[in-house]
Design a protein around this motif. Structure first.
Motif, PDB file in Angstrom:
ATOM      1  N   LEU A 250     -21.886 -27.594  50.665  1.00  0.00           N
ATOM      2  CA  LEU A 250     -21.073 -26.412  50.957  1.00  0.00           C
ATOM      3  C   LEU A 250     -21.668 -25.797  52.221  1.00  0.00           C
ATOM      4  O   LEU A 250     -22.823 -25.359  52.226  1.00  0.00           O
ATOM      5  N   THR A 251     -20.886 -25.796  53.300  1.00  0.00           N
ATOM      6  CA  THR A 251     -21.411 -25.371  54.608  1.00  0.00           C
ATOM      7  C   THR A 251     -20.583 -24.221  55.181  1.00  0.00           C
ATOM      8  O   THR A 251     -19.522 -23.876  54.645  1.00  0.00           O
ATOM      9  N   TRP A 252     -21.069 -23.638  56.272  1.00  0.00           N
ATOM     10  CA  TRP A 252     -20.275 -22.634  57.002  1.00  0.00           C
ATOM     11  C   TRP A 252     -20.394 -22.804  58.515  1.00  0.00           C
ATOM     12  O   TRP A 252     -19.501 -22.438  59.250  1.00  0.00           O
ATOM     13  N   SER A 253     -21.502 -23.391  59.009  1.00  0.00           N
ATOM     14  CA  SER A 253     -21.693 -23.450  60.471  1.00  0.00           C
ATOM     15  C   SER A 253     -21.071 -24.697  61.101  1.00  0.00           C
ATOM     16  O   SER A 253     -20.827 -24.732  62.299  1.00  0.00           O
ATOM     17  N   ALA A 254     -20.829 -25.711  60.281  1.00  0.00           N
ATOM     18  CA  ALA A 254     -20.213 -26.949  60.767  1.00  0.00           C
ATOM     19  C   ALA A 254     -19.619 -27.673  59.561  1.00  0.00           C
ATOM     20  O   ALA A 254     -19.934 -27.324  58.419  1.00  0.00           O
ATOM     21  N   ASP A 255     -18.769 -28.657  59.812  1.00  0.00           N
ATOM     22  CA  ASP A 255     -18.177 -29.401  58.697  1.00  0.00           C
ATOM     23  C   ASP A 255     -19.235 -30.198  57.948  1.00  0.00           C
ATOM     24  O   ASP A 255     -20.178 -30.705  58.561  1.00  0.00           O
ATOM     25  N   PRO A 256     -19.059 -30.347  56.631  1.00  0.00           N
ATOM     26  CA  PRO A 256     -19.949 -31.255  55.896  1.00  0.00           C
ATOM     27  C   PRO A 256     -19.600 -32.691  56.260  1.00  0.00           C
ATOM     28  O   PRO A 256     -18.545 -32.943  56.839  1.00  0.00           O
ATOM     29  N   PRO A 257     -20.481 -33.649  55.938  1.00  0.00           N
ATOM     30  CA  PRO A 257     -20.144 -35.052  56.173  1.00  0.00           C
ATOM     31  C   PRO A 257     -18.785 -35.373  55.533  1.00  0.00           C
ATOM     32  O   PRO A 257     -18.477 -34.838  54.468  1.00  0.00           O
ATOM     33  N   ALA A 258     -17.993 -36.224  56.186  1.00  0.00           N
ATOM     34  CA  ALA A 258     -16.607 -36.472  55.746  1.00  0.00           C
ATOM     35  C   ALA A 258     -16.520 -36.775  54.255  1.00  0.00           C
ATOM     36  O   ALA A 258     -17.263 -37.615  53.740  1.00  0.00           O
ATOM     37  N   GLY A 259     -15.620 -36.077  53.566  1.00  0.00           N
ATOM     38  CA  GLY A 259     -15.353 -36.342  52.159  1.00  0.00           C
ATOM     39  C   GLY A 259     -16.444 -35.887  51.206  1.00  0.00           C
ATOM     40  O   GLY A 259     -16.353 -36.126  50.005  1.00  0.00           O
ATOM     41  N   SER A 260     -17.481 -35.218  51.716  1.00  0.00           N
ATOM     42  CA  SER A 260     -18.580 -34.888  50.804  1.00  0.00           C
ATOM     43  C   SER A 260     -18.848 -33.394  50.741  1.00  0.00           C
ATOM     44  O   SER A 260     -19.999 -32.967  50.744  1.00  0.00           O
ATOM     45  N   GLY A 261     -17.782 -32.623  50.679  1.00  0.00           N
ATOM     46  CA  GLY A 261     -18.011 -31.203  50.450  1.00  0.00           C
ATOM     47  C   GLY A 261     -16.942 -30.315  51.040  1.00  0.00           C
ATOM     48  O   GLY A 261     -15.851 -30.767  51.396  1.00  0.00           O
ATOM     49  N   ARG A 263     -16.227 -26.551  53.545  1.00  0.00           N
ATOM     50  CA  ARG A 263     -16.756 -25.605  54.523  1.00  0.00           C
ATOM     51  C   ARG A 263     -16.059 -24.266  54.323  1.00  0.00           C
ATOM     52  O   ARG A 263     -14.833 -24.213  54.214  1.00  0.00           O
ATOM     53  N   LEU A 264     -16.838 -23.184  54.275  1.00  0.00           N
ATOM     54  CA  LEU A 264     -16.297 -21.832  54.136  1.00  0.00           C
ATOM     55  C   LEU A 264     -16.377 -21.110  55.474  1.00  0.00           C
ATOM     56  O   LEU A 264     -17.114 -21.530  56.362  1.00  0.00           O
ATOM     57  N   PRO A 265     -15.631 -19.996  55.638  1.00  0.00           N
ATOM     58  CA  PRO A 265     -15.664 -19.269  56.903  1.00  0.00           C
ATOM     59  C   PRO A 265     -17.070 -18.803  57.278  1.00  0.00           C
ATOM     60  O   PRO A 265     -17.902 -18.544  56.412  1.00  0.00           O
ATOM     61  N   ALA A 266     -17.314 -18.669  58.600  1.00  0.00           N
ATOM     62  CA  ALA A 266     -18.637 -18.291  59.102  1.00  0.00           C
ATOM     63  C   ALA A 266     -18.805 -16.778  59.175  1.00  0.00           C
ATOM     64  O   ALA A 266     -19.714 -16.290  59.839  1.00  0.00           O
ATOM     65  N   GLU A 267     -17.936 -16.018  58.520  1.00  0.00           N
ATOM     66  CA  GLU A 267     -18.187 -14.566  58.417  1.00  0.00           C
ATOM     67  C   GLU A 267     -18.203 -14.172  56.943  1.00  0.00           C
ATOM     68  O   GLU A 267     -17.561 -14.799  56.097  1.00  0.00           O
ATOM     69  N   ALA A 268     -18.972 -13.107  56.638  1.00  0.00           N
ATOM     70  CA  ALA A 268     -19.349 -12.815  55.251  1.00  0.00           C
ATOM     71  C   ALA A 268     -18.146 -12.531  54.341  1.00  0.00           C
ATOM     72  O   ALA A 268     -18.127 -12.984  53.196  1.00  0.00           O
ATOM     73  N   THR A 269     -17.135 -11.813  54.829  1.00  0.00           N
ATOM     74  CA  THR A 269     -16.046 -11.442  53.920  1.00  0.00           C
ATOM     75  C   THR A 269     -15.202 -12.660  53.551  1.00  0.00           C
ATOM     76  O   THR A 269     -14.833 -12.847  52.393  1.00  0.00           O
ATOM     77  N   GLY A 270     -14.920 -13.502  54.529  1.00  0.00           N
ATOM     78  CA  GLY A 270     -14.153 -14.715  54.256  1.00  0.00           C
ATOM     79  C   GLY A 270     -14.925 -15.688  53.372  1.00  0.00           C
ATOM     80  O   GLY A 270     -14.372 -16.327  52.481  1.00  0.00           O
ATOM     81  N   TYR A 271     -16.231 -15.777  53.624  1.00  0.00           N
ATOM     82  CA  TYR A 271     -17.082 -16.662  52.825  1.00  0.00           C
ATOM     83  C   TYR A 271     -17.104 -16.196  51.372  1.00  0.00           C
ATOM     84  O   TYR A 271     -16.909 -16.988  50.445  1.00  0.00           O
ATOM     85  N   ALA A 272     -17.321 -14.877  51.168  1.00  0.00           N
ATOM     86  CA  ALA A 272     -17.395 -14.331  49.797  1.00  0.00           C
ATOM     87  C   ALA A 272     -16.094 -14.579  49.058  1.00  0.00           C
ATOM     88  O   ALA A 272     -16.083 -14.959  47.882  1.00  0.00           O
ATOM     89  N   LYS A 273     -14.978 -14.417  49.748  1.00  0.00           N
ATOM     90  CA  LYS A 273     -13.673 -14.600  49.103  1.00  0.00           C
ATOM     91  C   LYS A 273     -13.511 -16.015  48.561  1.00  0.00           C
ATOM     92  O   LYS A 273     -12.931 -16.219  47.501  1.00  0.00           O
ATOM     93  N   GLY A 274     -14.021 -16.998  49.286  1.00  0.00           N
ATOM     94  CA  GLY A 274     -13.825 -18.388  48.879  1.00  0.00           C
ATOM     95  C   GLY A 274     -14.952 -18.985  48.048  1.00  0.00           C
ATOM     96  O   GLY A 274     -14.826 -20.097  47.535  1.00  0.00           O
ATOM     97  N   TYR A 291     -25.818 -29.360  47.759  1.00  0.00           N
ATOM     98  CA  TYR A 291     -26.593 -28.683  48.795  1.00  0.00           C
ATOM     99  C   TYR A 291     -25.738 -27.590  49.408  1.00  0.00           C
ATOM    100  O   TYR A 291     -24.596 -27.838  49.817  1.00  0.00           O
ATOM    101  N   VAL A 292     -26.296 -26.370  49.464  1.00  0.00           N
ATOM    102  CA  VAL A 292     -25.567 -25.242  50.045  1.00  0.00           C
ATOM    103  C   VAL A 292     -26.321 -24.760  51.272  1.00  0.00           C
ATOM    104  O   VAL A 292     -27.517 -24.445  51.195  1.00  0.00           O
ATOM    105  N   GLU A 293     -25.617 -24.723  52.397  1.00  0.00           N
ATOM    106  CA  GLU A 293     -26.234 -24.225  53.632  1.00  0.00           C
ATOM    107  C   GLU A 293     -26.576 -22.748  53.461  1.00  0.00           C
ATOM    108  O   GLU A 293     -25.727 -21.949  53.065  1.00  0.00           O
ATOM    109  N   LYS A 294     -27.840 -22.387  53.760  1.00  0.00           N
ATOM    110  CA  LYS A 294     -28.283 -20.998  53.609  1.00  0.00           C
ATOM    111  C   LYS A 294     -27.413 -20.072  54.449  1.00  0.00           C
ATOM    112  O   LYS A 294     -27.148 -20.361  55.613  1.00  0.00           O
TER     113      LYS A 294
END
Ligand code: AMP
Ligand code: MG
Length: 322
Positions: A250-261, A263-274, A291-294
Protein backbone atom coordinates in the motif's frame (compact mmCIF):
# COMPACT_ATOMS: atom_id res chain seq x y z
CA UNK A 1 -26.57 -15.83 7.51
CA UNK A 2 -29.01 -13.26 6.10
CA UNK A 3 -27.77 -9.83 5.07
CA UNK A 4 -28.68 -6.78 7.15
CA UNK A 5 -31.58 -4.93 5.46
CA UNK A 6 -31.18 -1.31 4.38
CA UNK A 7 -33.50 1.03 6.26
CA UNK A 8 -34.69 4.61 5.96
CA UNK A 9 -34.50 7.26 8.69
CA UNK A 10 -37.95 6.46 10.12
CA UNK A 11 -37.18 2.73 10.40
CA UNK A 12 -33.81 3.51 11.92
CA UNK A 13 -35.39 5.68 14.62
CA UNK A 14 -38.01 2.97 15.38
CA UNK A 15 -35.22 0.41 15.75
CA UNK A 16 -33.32 2.71 18.15
CA UNK A 17 -36.51 3.23 20.21
CA UNK A 18 -36.96 -0.57 20.41
CA UNK A 19 -33.42 -0.88 21.80
CA UNK A 20 -31.95 -2.40 18.63
CA UNK A 21 -28.50 -1.64 17.19
CA UNK A 22 -28.29 -0.16 13.67
CA UNK A 23 -25.53 0.63 11.18
CA UNK A 24 -25.29 4.43 11.10
CA UNK A 25 -23.20 6.33 8.54
CA UNK A 26 -21.17 9.22 9.94
CA UNK A 27 -18.58 11.31 8.11
CA UNK A 28 -15.78 9.46 9.97
CA UNK A 29 -16.73 5.75 9.83
CA UNK A 30 -19.97 3.70 10.10
CA UNK A 31 -21.13 3.43 13.71
CA UNK A 32 -23.00 0.65 15.49
CA UNK A 33 -25.64 2.93 16.97
CA UNK A 34 -27.90 2.34 19.95
CA UNK A 35 -29.91 4.43 22.43
CA UNK A 36 -27.40 5.92 24.91
CA UNK A 37 -30.04 6.01 27.67
CA UNK A 38 -31.02 2.32 27.35
CA UNK A 39 -28.70 0.03 29.39
CA UNK A 40 -29.77 -3.11 27.52
CA UNK A 41 -29.16 -1.46 24.13
CA UNK A 42 -25.71 -0.27 25.21
CA UNK A 43 -24.91 -3.75 26.56
CA UNK A 44 -25.93 -5.20 23.18
CA UNK A 45 -23.40 -2.96 21.39
CA UNK A 46 -20.61 -4.26 23.65
CA UNK A 47 -21.76 -7.84 23.04
CA UNK A 48 -22.06 -7.45 19.25
CA UNK A 49 -18.61 -5.87 18.98
CA UNK A 50 -17.15 -8.30 21.56
CA UNK A 51 -15.69 -5.18 23.12
CA UNK A 52 -14.31 -5.31 26.69
CA UNK A 53 -16.53 -3.45 29.18
CA UNK A 54 -13.84 -0.94 30.23
CA UNK A 55 -13.67 0.75 26.80
CA UNK A 56 -15.86 3.88 27.05
CA UNK A 57 -18.21 4.89 24.21
CA UNK A 58 -18.83 8.23 22.50
CA UNK A 59 -22.31 9.80 22.79
CA UNK A 60 -23.49 11.25 19.46
CA UNK A 61 -25.99 14.12 19.59
CA UNK A 62 -27.83 16.25 17.02
CA UNK A 63 -26.39 19.62 18.01
CA UNK A 64 -24.30 21.48 20.58
CA UNK A 65 -27.56 22.70 22.14
CA UNK A 66 -27.93 19.21 23.69
CA UNK A 67 -24.44 19.15 25.20
CA UNK A 68 -25.66 20.29 28.62
CA UNK A 69 -27.79 17.13 28.90
CA UNK A 70 -24.66 14.95 28.85
CA UNK A 71 -21.95 17.16 30.39
CA UNK A 72 -22.13 18.60 33.92
CA UNK A 73 -19.89 21.52 32.95
CA UNK A 74 -19.72 23.08 29.48
CA UNK A 75 -16.62 25.27 29.68
CA UNK A 76 -15.85 28.25 27.43
CA UNK A 77 -13.31 26.01 25.64
CA UNK A 78 -15.99 23.41 24.92
CA UNK A 79 -18.39 26.08 23.71
CA UNK A 80 -15.78 27.61 21.39
CA UNK A 81 -14.72 24.22 19.98
CA UNK A 82 -18.31 23.15 19.41
CA UNK A 83 -19.02 26.42 17.58
CA UNK A 84 -15.96 25.94 15.33
CA UNK A 85 -15.96 22.21 14.61
CA UNK A 86 -19.50 20.83 15.08
CA UNK A 87 -21.03 19.17 13.25
CA UNK A 88 -17.73 17.48 12.45
CA UNK A 89 -15.02 14.93 13.32
CA UNK A 90 -14.10 16.23 16.80
CA UNK A 91 -15.07 14.43 20.04
CA UNK A 92 -14.92 16.38 23.31
CA UNK A 93 -14.28 14.71 26.68
CA UNK A 94 -16.09 16.63 29.42
CA UNK A 95 -17.22 16.15 33.04
CA UNK A 96 -20.18 13.74 32.86
CA UNK A 97 -23.75 14.54 33.80
CA UNK A 98 -25.03 12.41 36.70
CA UNK A 99 -27.40 10.18 34.65
CA UNK A 100 -24.87 9.06 32.00
CA UNK A 101 -24.57 5.27 32.14
CA UNK A 102 -21.39 3.86 33.69
CA UNK A 103 -21.19 1.47 30.74
CA UNK A 104 -20.73 4.53 28.46
CA UNK A 105 -18.12 6.33 30.58
CA UNK A 106 -16.24 3.20 31.61
CA UNK A 107 -17.00 4.24 35.20
CA UNK A 108 -15.05 7.50 34.78
CA UNK A 109 -16.12 11.00 35.78
CA UNK A 110 -15.99 12.13 32.15
CA UNK A 111 -18.10 11.55 29.05
CA UNK A 112 -17.08 11.79 25.37
CA UNK A 113 -19.56 13.63 23.08
CA UNK A 114 -19.69 14.47 19.37
CA UNK A 115 -22.07 15.97 16.78
CA UNK A 116 -21.62 14.02 13.52
CA UNK A 117 -21.90 15.88 10.20
CA UNK A 118 -23.25 13.14 7.91
CA UNK A 119 -26.73 14.21 6.70
CA UNK A 120 -28.29 10.81 7.52
CA UNK A 121 -26.78 10.77 11.02
CA UNK A 122 -28.11 14.30 11.49
CA UNK A 123 -31.62 13.28 10.37
CA UNK A 124 -31.66 10.22 12.65
CA UNK A 125 -30.41 12.18 15.68
CA UNK A 126 -32.86 15.04 15.15
CA UNK A 127 -35.81 12.63 14.82
CA UNK A 128 -34.59 10.45 17.71
CA UNK A 129 -34.21 13.50 19.94
CA UNK A 130 -31.67 11.94 22.29
CA UNK A 131 -28.08 10.62 22.18
CA UNK A 132 -26.80 7.39 20.66
CA UNK A 133 -23.59 5.52 21.28
CA UNK A 134 -21.98 4.69 17.94
CA UNK A 135 -18.60 2.94 18.15
CA UNK A 136 -17.23 1.78 14.82
CA UNK A 137 -19.40 -1.00 13.37
CA UNK A 138 -16.72 -3.70 13.36
CA UNK A 139 -15.84 -6.60 15.63
CA UNK A 140 -13.33 -5.70 18.31
CA UNK A 141 -9.90 -4.92 16.84
CA UNK A 142 -10.85 -5.24 13.20
CA UNK A 143 -10.71 -2.65 10.43
CA UNK A 144 -13.36 0.07 10.81
CA UNK A 145 -16.14 0.18 8.17
CA UNK A 146 -16.38 3.08 5.74
CA UNK A 147 -19.07 1.59 3.43
CA UNK A 148 -22.45 -0.06 4.19
CA UNK A 149 -21.21 -3.37 2.75
CA UNK A 150 -18.39 -3.38 5.31
CA UNK A 151 -21.02 -3.30 8.09
CA UNK A 152 -22.84 -6.22 6.44
CA UNK A 153 -19.61 -8.18 6.16
CA UNK A 154 -18.92 -7.66 9.88
CA UNK A 155 -22.34 -8.39 11.36
CA UNK A 156 -24.48 -10.56 9.06
CA UNK A 157 -28.02 -10.23 10.44
CA UNK A 158 -27.08 -9.42 14.04
CA UNK A 159 -27.84 -5.74 13.42
CA UNK A 160 -31.46 -4.57 12.80
CA UNK A 161 -30.64 -2.53 9.69
CA UNK A 162 -28.08 -0.26 8.08
CA UNK A 163 -28.66 3.19 6.59
CA UNK A 164 -26.92 3.51 3.24
CA UNK A 165 -24.91 6.71 3.42
CA UNK A 166 -22.34 5.79 0.78
CA UNK A 167 -18.59 6.04 1.44
CA UNK A 168 -17.57 8.04 4.52
CA UNK A 169 -16.02 11.40 3.62
CA UNK A 170 -13.34 11.50 6.35
CA UNK A 171 -12.61 7.77 6.60
CA UNK A 172 -10.85 7.60 10.00
CA UNK A 173 -12.32 8.00 13.49
CA UNK A 174 -12.81 11.43 15.10
CA UNK A 175 -10.11 13.41 16.86
CA UNK A 176 -10.70 13.00 20.62
CA UNK A 177 -9.83 16.06 22.73
CA UNK A 178 -9.98 15.96 26.53
CA UNK A 179 -11.09 19.39 27.78
CA UNK A 180 -12.04 18.19 31.26
CA UNK A 181 -8.78 19.50 32.83
CA UNK A 182 -6.65 22.68 32.62
CA UNK A 183 -4.62 21.29 29.71
CA UNK A 184 -6.48 20.37 26.52
CA UNK A 185 -5.10 17.01 25.43
CA UNK A 186 -5.51 14.95 22.26
CA UNK A 187 -6.38 11.35 23.18
CA UNK A 188 -6.77 10.20 19.58
CA UNK A 189 -5.55 12.14 16.51
CA UNK A 190 -7.90 12.59 13.55
CA UNK A 191 -8.91 15.01 10.81
CA UNK A 192 -9.10 17.94 13.25
CA UNK A 193 -5.40 18.60 13.90
CA UNK A 194 -3.46 20.26 16.74
CA UNK A 195 -2.86 23.51 14.77
CA UNK A 196 -6.60 23.72 13.97
CA UNK A 197 -7.47 23.31 17.66
CA UNK A 198 -4.80 25.75 18.87
CA UNK A 199 -6.12 28.38 16.46
CA UNK A 200 -9.46 28.25 18.29
CA UNK A 201 -8.26 27.70 21.88
CA UNK A 202 -5.38 30.16 21.96
CA UNK A 203 -3.52 27.78 24.28
CA UNK A 204 -1.12 24.87 23.60
CA UNK A 205 -2.75 21.48 23.01
CA UNK A 206 -0.95 18.43 24.45
CA UNK A 207 -0.88 15.03 22.76
CA UNK A 208 -0.58 11.61 24.31
CA UNK A 209 2.47 9.88 22.79
CA UNK A 210 1.65 8.73 19.30
CA UNK A 211 1.18 5.00 18.98
CA UNK A 212 4.45 3.51 17.83
CA UNK A 213 6.56 6.20 19.42
CA UNK A 214 9.82 4.64 20.67
CA UNK A 215 9.12 6.35 24.03
CA UNK A 216 6.30 3.91 24.76
CA UNK A 217 7.95 0.51 24.12
CA UNK A 218 5.58 -2.39 24.52
CA UNK A 219 2.70 0.04 25.00
CA UNK A 220 1.30 -0.38 21.53
CA UNK A 221 -2.41 -1.14 21.61
CA UNK A 222 -3.26 -3.32 18.64
CA UNK A 223 -6.12 -1.85 16.67
CA UNK A 224 -7.67 -1.42 13.21
CA UNK A 225 -5.85 -4.56 12.25
CA UNK A 226 -5.97 -6.70 9.12
CA UNK A 227 -5.42 -10.47 9.42
CA UNK A 228 -2.40 -10.24 7.12
CA UNK A 229 0.85 -9.29 8.92
CA UNK A 230 1.47 -5.59 8.21
CA UNK A 231 4.81 -3.78 8.24
CA UNK A 232 5.47 -0.06 7.81
CA UNK A 233 8.36 0.64 5.42
CA UNK A 234 10.26 3.87 4.77
CA UNK A 235 9.18 5.78 1.69
CA UNK A 236 12.77 5.92 0.46
CA UNK A 237 13.30 2.17 0.84
CA UNK A 238 10.17 0.72 -0.62
CA UNK A 239 11.26 0.67 -4.26
CA UNK A 240 14.41 -1.25 -3.32
CA UNK A 241 12.79 -4.03 -1.31
CA UNK A 242 12.42 -7.33 -3.09
CA UNK A 243 9.26 -8.47 -1.39
CA UNK A 244 8.49 -11.59 -3.39
CA UNK A 245 5.33 -12.78 -5.16
CA UNK A 246 3.08 -13.27 -2.12
CA UNK A 247 3.60 -9.82 -0.60
CA UNK A 248 1.31 -6.84 -1.19
CA UNK A 249 1.95 -3.09 -1.06
CA UNK A 250 0.00 0.00 0.00
CA UNK A 251 1.82 3.10 -1.26
CA UNK A 252 1.26 6.84 -1.76
CA UNK A 253 4.45 8.31 -3.29
CA UNK A 254 4.62 6.00 -6.32
CA UNK A 255 2.77 3.02 -7.78
CA UNK A 256 3.32 -0.38 -6.16
CA UNK A 257 4.89 -3.10 -8.32
CA UNK A 258 2.37 -4.08 -11.04
CA UNK A 259 -0.53 -6.16 -9.72
CA UNK A 260 0.81 -6.27 -6.18
CA UNK A 261 -1.06 -3.64 -4.27
CA UNK A 262 -2.82 -0.29 -4.18
CA UNK A 263 -1.80 3.35 -4.19
CA UNK A 264 -3.63 6.01 -2.14
CA UNK A 265 -3.54 9.80 -2.65
CA UNK A 266 -0.39 11.65 -1.51
CA UNK A 267 -2.35 14.08 0.68
CA UNK A 268 -3.68 13.25 4.14
CA UNK A 269 -7.42 13.78 3.63
CA UNK A 270 -7.63 11.71 0.46
CA UNK A 271 -5.43 9.01 1.96
CA UNK A 272 -7.54 8.79 5.15
CA UNK A 273 -10.74 8.53 3.12
CA UNK A 274 -9.46 5.50 1.22
CA UNK A 275 -7.38 3.81 3.93
CA UNK A 276 -9.75 1.30 5.54
CA UNK A 277 -11.36 0.17 2.28
CA UNK A 278 -7.87 -0.38 0.84
CA UNK A 279 -6.81 -2.41 3.90
CA UNK A 280 -9.95 -4.56 3.58
CA UNK A 281 -9.31 -5.21 -0.14
CA UNK A 282 -5.66 -6.10 0.43
CA UNK A 283 -6.44 -8.23 3.49
CA UNK A 284 -8.97 -10.27 1.47
CA UNK A 285 -6.21 -11.34 -0.92
CA UNK A 286 -4.68 -13.55 1.77
CA UNK A 287 -1.06 -12.51 1.14
CA UNK A 288 1.87 -13.57 3.33
CA UNK A 289 2.82 -9.97 4.15
CA UNK A 290 1.40 -6.51 3.61
CA UNK A 291 3.96 -3.69 3.32
CA UNK A 292 2.66 -0.17 3.91
CA UNK A 293 4.71 2.85 2.88
CA UNK A 294 5.22 5.07 5.95
CA UNK A 295 3.15 8.26 5.81
CA UNK A 296 4.78 11.71 6.12
CA UNK A 297 5.65 13.13 9.57
CA UNK A 298 3.55 16.33 9.43
CA UNK A 299 0.64 17.18 11.79
CA UNK A 300 -1.90 16.67 9.02
CA UNK A 301 -0.92 13.01 8.82
CA UNK A 302 -1.09 12.36 12.61
CA UNK A 303 -4.41 10.50 12.40
CA UNK A 304 -3.27 8.26 9.54
CA UNK A 305 0.09 7.55 11.26
CA UNK A 306 -1.71 6.57 14.47
CA UNK A 307 -4.06 4.12 12.69
CA UNK A 308 -1.29 2.52 10.62
CA UNK A 309 1.00 2.10 13.63
CA UNK A 310 -1.79 0.40 15.57
CA UNK A 311 -2.67 -1.75 12.57
CA UNK A 312 0.96 -2.86 12.35
CA UNK A 313 0.96 -3.70 16.08
CA UNK A 314 -2.20 -5.75 15.80
CA UNK A 315 -1.98 -7.40 12.39
CA UNK A 316 -2.11 -11.17 12.53
CA UNK A 317 -2.34 -11.07 16.37
CA UNK A 318 -5.26 -11.85 18.68
CA UNK A 319 -5.05 -9.09 21.31
CA UNK A 320 -6.69 -6.03 19.85
CA UNK A 321 -8.59 -2.86 20.69
CA UNK A 322 -11.58 -1.40 18.94
P1 AMP B 1 -15.07 4.81 19.36
O1 AMP B 1 -14.56 3.40 19.39
O2 AMP B 1 -14.79 5.55 18.09
O3 AMP B 1 -16.48 4.93 19.83
O4 AMP B 1 -14.22 5.61 20.42
C1 AMP B 1 -14.22 5.23 21.75
C2 AMP B 1 -12.98 5.78 22.34
O5 AMP B 1 -13.25 7.08 22.85
C3 AMP B 1 -12.50 5.01 23.55
O6 AMP B 1 -11.75 3.89 23.23
C4 AMP B 1 -11.70 6.07 24.28
O7 AMP B 1 -10.41 6.15 23.73
C5 AMP B 1 -12.44 7.34 23.96
N1 AMP B 1 -13.30 7.77 25.07
C6 AMP B 1 -14.63 7.63 25.15
N2 AMP B 1 -15.09 8.12 26.31
C7 AMP B 1 -14.03 8.61 26.97
C8 AMP B 1 -13.84 9.25 28.21
N3 AMP B 1 -14.87 9.50 29.04
N4 AMP B 1 -12.60 9.59 28.58
C9 AMP B 1 -11.56 9.34 27.75
N5 AMP B 1 -11.67 8.74 26.55
C10 AMP B 1 -12.88 8.38 26.16
MG1 MG C 1 -13.49 1.43 16.71
Amino acid sequence: MKAIPTCDVEEAVSALRRGDAIGLPTETVYGLAADATNPAAVARVFALKRRPANHPLIVHIASAAQLGRWARVVSPWATALAASFWPGPLTLVLPRAEHVLDAITGGQETVAVRVPAHPLAQKVLIAFGSGVVAPSANRFGRISPTMPEHVRAEFGDDVACVLDGGACAVGIESTILDVSTNTPRILRPGAVTVPMLEAVLDTPVASTAEAGSPRVPGGLPAHYAPRTPLELVDASAFRLLDTGPDALWLTWSADPPAGSGLRLPAEATGYAKGLYAALRILDARGARQLYVEKPPESQQWAGVRDRLTRAAAGAGADERGS
